[in-house]
Design an enzyme around this catalytic site. Structure first.
Site, PDB file in Angstrom:
ATOM      1  N   SER A   1     -10.922 -10.169  10.622  1.00 33.18           N
ATOM      2  CA  SER A   1     -10.793 -10.912  11.872  1.00 33.18           C
ATOM      3  C   SER A   1     -12.060 -11.703  12.198  1.00 33.18           C
ATOM      4  O   SER A   1     -13.153 -11.381  11.737  1.00 33.18           O
ATOM      5  CB  SER A   1     -10.501  -9.956  13.027  1.00 33.18           C
TER       6      SER A   1
HETATM    7  N1  SAH Z   1      -9.351  -4.552  10.990  1.00 32.57           N
HETATM    8  C1  SAH Z   1      -9.297  -5.327   9.762  1.00 32.57           C
HETATM    9  C2  SAH Z   1      -8.315  -6.487   9.902  1.00 32.57           C
HETATM   10  C3  SAH Z   1      -7.441  -6.563   8.701  1.00 32.57           C
HETATM   11  S1  SAH Z   1      -5.992  -7.565   8.884  1.00 32.57           S
HETATM   12  C4  SAH Z   1     -10.685  -5.805   9.353  1.00 32.57           C
HETATM   13  O1  SAH Z   1     -11.626  -5.660  10.145  1.00 32.57           O
HETATM   14  O2  SAH Z   1     -10.854  -6.289   8.233  1.00 32.57           O
HETATM   15  C5  SAH Z   1      -4.760  -6.369   9.346  1.00 32.57           C
HETATM   16  C6  SAH Z   1      -4.587  -5.182   8.425  1.00 32.57           C
HETATM   17  O3  SAH Z   1      -3.497  -4.413   8.931  1.00 32.57           O
HETATM   18  C7  SAH Z   1      -4.233  -5.520   6.984  1.00 32.57           C
HETATM   19  O4  SAH Z   1      -5.137  -4.895   6.132  1.00 32.57           O
HETATM   20  C8  SAH Z   1      -2.818  -4.953   6.803  1.00 32.57           C
HETATM   21  O5  SAH Z   1      -2.560  -4.473   5.511  1.00 32.57           O
HETATM   22  C9  SAH Z   1      -2.821  -3.842   7.833  1.00 32.57           C
HETATM   23  N2  SAH Z   1      -1.494  -3.416   8.273  1.00 32.57           N
HETATM   24  C10 SAH Z   1      -0.399  -4.182   8.544  1.00 32.57           C
HETATM   25  N3  SAH Z   1       0.626  -3.402   8.922  1.00 32.57           N
HETATM   26  C11 SAH Z   1       0.182  -2.105   8.906  1.00 32.57           C
HETATM   27  C12 SAH Z   1       0.789  -0.851   9.182  1.00 32.57           C
HETATM   28  N4  SAH Z   1       2.059  -0.723   9.564  1.00 32.57           N
HETATM   29  N5  SAH Z   1       0.015   0.258   9.055  1.00 32.57           N
HETATM   30  C13 SAH Z   1      -1.273   0.183   8.659  1.00 32.57           C
HETATM   31  N6  SAH Z   1      -1.890  -0.977   8.379  1.00 32.57           N
HETATM   32  C14 SAH Z   1      -1.175  -2.120   8.483  1.00 32.57           C
END
Ligand code: SAH
Length: 219
Positions: free
Chosen positions: A69
């Site tokens: 993000s």
């Molecule tokens: N907090 C992260 C943002 C990553 S983007 C950072 O700082 O890098 C969002 C993430 O949510 C992705 O890695 C995706 O695989 C994960 N995601 C999406 N749906 C999910 C679910 N149902 N359970 C766990 N993770 C999930």
């Protein structure tokens, strides 16, 4: 200038300070949140080829079609939880690169984080070890379920956009607990919920743009 020097310049304390300044100008004033942001080396959370862009205030790709993000949004979401109550036990849904977890771990007693993509979680765990972030516990599972064995939590942060708030997450909040979650598909909005007895008090924060929350786990 050697490659190493150029690299060091891109990730130097001054480069990081500039980013903190930009985040503050956009309205995040909570000093503890800004300190937490300054304490985490974002260049270690992206591919080496992108390290020179790590201190720009933008989202960046982390593989598997996911993104780390934008620092402003990380700060905004962190501050919304930090300034509204305790953070002894916090749950993050969507570990991704591990960057948001690392920032939250500066402020939380214990930070639990859940990721559905095994490949991303392995990378994040390596970074937590390198940075000795021993108060982070992570799990490969579907965040729609939350983490029932560890509930209840003071706060829950969802870092992927849901169509509607996953019911299980409400149920895993302490009294007075906060849940911050982007809701929507094309046009998403960030919401902050607070648990008051059996009711949830909802506050709309701002328009955002996250990757979708998806069901199930993958390797
Ligand atoms: N907090 C992260 C943002 C990553 S983007 C950072 O700082 O890098 C969002 C993430 O949510 C992705 O890695 C995706 O695989 C994960 N995601 C999406 N749906 C999910 C679910 N149902 N359970 C766990 N993770 C999930």
């Amino acid at each position: 200038m050697t490659e190493a020097q150029r690299g060091a310049g891109m990730t130097s304390a001054r480069t990081r300070e500039r980013l903190i300044g930009r985040v503050r100008e956009q309205g995040v004033r909570d000093a503890r949140t800004l300190e937490a942001l300054a304490a985490v080396p974002r260049h270690l959370f992206v591919d080496e080829a992108l390290a020179t862009r790590a201190y720009e205030d933008t989202a960046l790709p982390i593989g598997h079609g996911q993104t780390i993000s934008q620092p402003y949004i990380v700060a905004r979401m962190t501050a919304a939880l930090r300034t509204t109550g305790p953070l002894d036990k916090v749950l993050e849904i969507g570990t991704g690169s591990g960057y948001q977890a690392a920032v939250l771990a500066q402020l939380a007693g214990c930070l639990y984080t859940v990721e559905r993509v095994g490949g991303l979680l392995r990378g994040a765990r390596r970074r937590f070890q390198t940075l000795r972030l021993t108060n982070i516990v992570s799990r490969h599972s579907d965040g729609y379920e939350g983490w029932p064995e560890e509930a209840p939590f003071d706060a829950i942060m969802v870092t992927a956009a849901a169509r509607t708030v996953p019911e299980a997450l409400f149920a895993q909040l302490k009294e007075g607990g906060r849940l911050i979650v982007p809701i929507g598909a094309e046009g998403q909005e960030l919401f902050l919920y607070r648990r008051r007895g059996v009711a949830m008090v909802c506050e709309r924060l701002e328009a955002v743009n996250f990757v979708p929350l998806l069901p199930g786990e993958i390797a």
